[in-house]
Structures are given as structure tokens and as C-alpha cells.
Design a protein around this motif. Structure first.
Motif, PDB file in Angstrom:
ATOM      1  N   LYS A 182       0.859  -1.208   0.000  1.00  0.00           N
ATOM      2  CA  LYS A 182       0.000   0.000   0.000  1.00  0.00           C
ATOM      3  C   LYS A 182       0.887   1.247   0.000  1.00  0.00           C
ATOM      4  CE  LYS A 182      -3.944  -1.785   2.558  1.00  0.00           C
ATOM      5  NZ  LYS A 182      -4.621  -1.811   3.851  1.00  0.00           N
ATOM      6  N   ASP A 183       1.907   1.246   0.864  1.00  0.00           N
ATOM      7  CA  ASP A 183       2.814   2.402   0.960  1.00  0.00           C
ATOM      8  C   ASP A 183       3.577   2.605  -0.344  1.00  0.00           C
ATOM      9  OD1 ASP A 183       2.037   2.698   3.534  1.00  0.00           O
ATOM     10  OD2 ASP A 183       3.867   1.892   4.431  1.00  0.00           O
ATOM     11  N   LEU A 219      -6.347   2.180  -4.928  1.00  0.00           N
ATOM     12  CA  LEU A 219      -5.220   2.949  -4.371  1.00  0.00           C
ATOM     13  C   LEU A 219      -4.501   3.790  -5.428  1.00  0.00           C
ATOM     14  CD1 LEU A 219      -3.461   0.110  -2.288  1.00  0.00           C
ATOM     15  CD2 LEU A 219      -5.035   1.849  -1.424  1.00  0.00           C
ATOM     16  N   THR A 248       1.247   4.310  -2.759  1.00  0.00           N
ATOM     17  CA  THR A 248       0.975   5.689  -2.363  1.00  0.00           C
ATOM     18  C   THR A 248       2.175   6.584  -2.668  1.00  0.00           C
ATOM     19  OG1 THR A 248      -0.351   4.785  -0.589  1.00  0.00           O
ATOM     20  CG2 THR A 248       0.156   7.109  -0.431  1.00  0.00           C
ATOM     21  N   LYS A 249       3.361   6.105  -2.291  1.00  0.00           N
ATOM     22  CA  LYS A 249       4.584   6.904  -2.490  1.00  0.00           C
ATOM     23  C   LYS A 249       4.902   7.123  -3.956  1.00  0.00           C
ATOM     24  CE  LYS A 249       7.155   5.736   1.639  1.00  0.00           C
ATOM     25  NZ  LYS A 249       7.681   4.459   2.115  1.00  0.00           N
ATOM     26  N   ASN A 302       2.703   6.979  -6.597  1.00  0.00           N
ATOM     27  CA  ASN A 302       1.498   7.120  -7.413  1.00  0.00           C
ATOM     28  C   ASN A 302       1.684   8.016  -8.640  1.00  0.00           C
ATOM     29  OD1 ASN A 302      -1.039   6.047  -7.706  1.00  0.00           O
ATOM     30  ND2 ASN A 302      -1.724   6.696  -5.683  1.00  0.00           N
TER      31      ASN A 302
END
Ligand code: FMN
Length: 172
Positions: free
Chosen positions: A67-68, A113, A71-72, A74
Motif C-alpha cells: 500500500k505504501d 489505491l 501511495t509513495k 502514485n
């Protein structure tokens, strides 16, 4: 096309699947695929396409690390062709009190996400090796199998399928 297959794993099955994925991709003359665990900090600028994989753990979740990672990265990922896959034992999912769980729902949550939607995703079968489990994981699985099977034994389970992984690579 340079393709990065990036993954995280707890017990190794997702790493093996990522390896199978790259093996098939590298069979295409126009493709050069590299496998990297997220913690190796692969440089996304080196790739036109990225395939991201995570196993499913408690409460139907992908790993926080993945997930991180999404997100980082994207903004960079929005410029690329992206595929996703999850590795699970329950690949089919279920209907539960008015909502769908597991199966394709894993992909829906994972895809949400991304700033730009991935082009392809699949739920792939994994492996469970009782002798490899941490104490904590063993405890939570003992509870699960006690309810299901009425015994404290955590079974060995294998639903990995190289053909399905290669099919994913080919379609992507
Ligand atoms: C504690 C624990 C919880 C799990 N929860 C789920 C689950 O909710 N749904 C599912 O389909 N598989 C579940 N699994 C199975 C894993 O997704 C499967 O074993 C996967 O292959 C593990 O990937 P890894 O070897 O890359 O860590 C669970 C496994 C463990 C150890």
C-alpha cells in the motif's frame, strides 16, 4: 519494453510467483523483465511498465508495505502501464451479509489505491506451509481451522499454478 515486477512476501510464495511472471515476460523478444522486492527500492524511471503483487493476510488485506509503495509512487505509476496481482488461498471470494468479500474484491480495493487505474489484475493461488508459520500467524490460523475443521491442525495448502501466472504475463 522494460517491465518491473515488484512484490512483497511474508513466506515466499509471492516471490516465486513474481519470478514465474518475469520468466514468461522475458520469453517475449521485445520485453526485458526484472523482479524486485519493494524494499530494494527499484527505480521506476527505468521501466515503462510495472506489475505489483501482494499476498492477502488478515482481514482480507494486502500488505501495508505494498500500500505504501503505491501511495509513495502514485505520480510515477500514473505515467506507466500497470498491472496488479494478489496471492491468496481463497481465490474465489464469497457473499457475506449483503456484501462481496475476497476474490475479485481484493483487486477492486487494490486498484482503488492508484491515481490511474491499472490495466490488468488477477487473484492467483498461493501456498501455506504450517512448519514455516510464525507463532502469531499459527495462532490465528489454528483459530480459523478449529472452527472450520474441528481440529487444531493447520493443513498444508497449495494452489499455486504456473500456467495461470504465465497466462497473466502473456495477457499483460
Ligand atoms: C495469518 C494468515 C492469514 C491469512 N489470511 C488469508 C485470507 O484472509 N484470505 C486468503 O485467501 N488467504 C489468506 N492467507 C493465505 C496467504 O494469502 C497465502 O498463504 C499466501 O500464499 C502467502 O503469501 P506469501 O508466501 O508470499 O507470504 C493467510 C495466511 C496467513 C499465514
Amino acid at each position: 519494453m522494460r517491465v518491473l515486477v515488484v512484490y512483497d512476501t511474508v513466506y515466499g510464495s509471492t516471490a516465486q510467483i513474481a519470478g514465474w511472471m518475469a520468466e514468461r515476460l522475458n520469453g517475449f523478444a521485445a520485453v526485458a523483465a526484472t523482479v524486485s522486492r519493494f524494499s530494494e527500492n527499484p527505480n521506476l524511471a527505468d521501466y515503462e511498465a510495472v506489475i505489483i503483487g501482494s499476498p492477502i493476510y488478515r482481514n482480507d488485506q494486502i500488505l501495508e508495505s505494498i500500500k505504501d509503495f503505491v501511495t509513495k509512487n502514485n505520480t510515477a505509476l500514473a505515467q506507466k502501464k500497470v498491472g496488479i496481482f494478489v496471492v491468496a488461498l481463497d481465490t474465489g471470494g464469497a457473499y457475506y451479509f449483503g456484501r462481496l468479500t475476497g476474490g475479485l474484491e481484493h483487486l477492486k480495493k487494490f486498484a482503488a489505491l492508484f491515481a490511474k487505474s491499472p490495466i490488468y489484475g488477477k487473484v492467483l493461488g498461493g501456498e501455506q506451509v504450517p512448519t514455516k508459520l510464525s507463532l502469531k500467524d499459527r495462532e490465528s490460523l489454528v483459530n480459523f481451522y478449529r472452527r472450520v475443521m474441528g481440529s487444531d491442525e493447520v493443513p498444508y495448502r497449495y494452489s499455486m499454478n504456473k500456467l495461470k501466472v504465465w497466462e497473466y504475463a502473456t495477457r499483460f
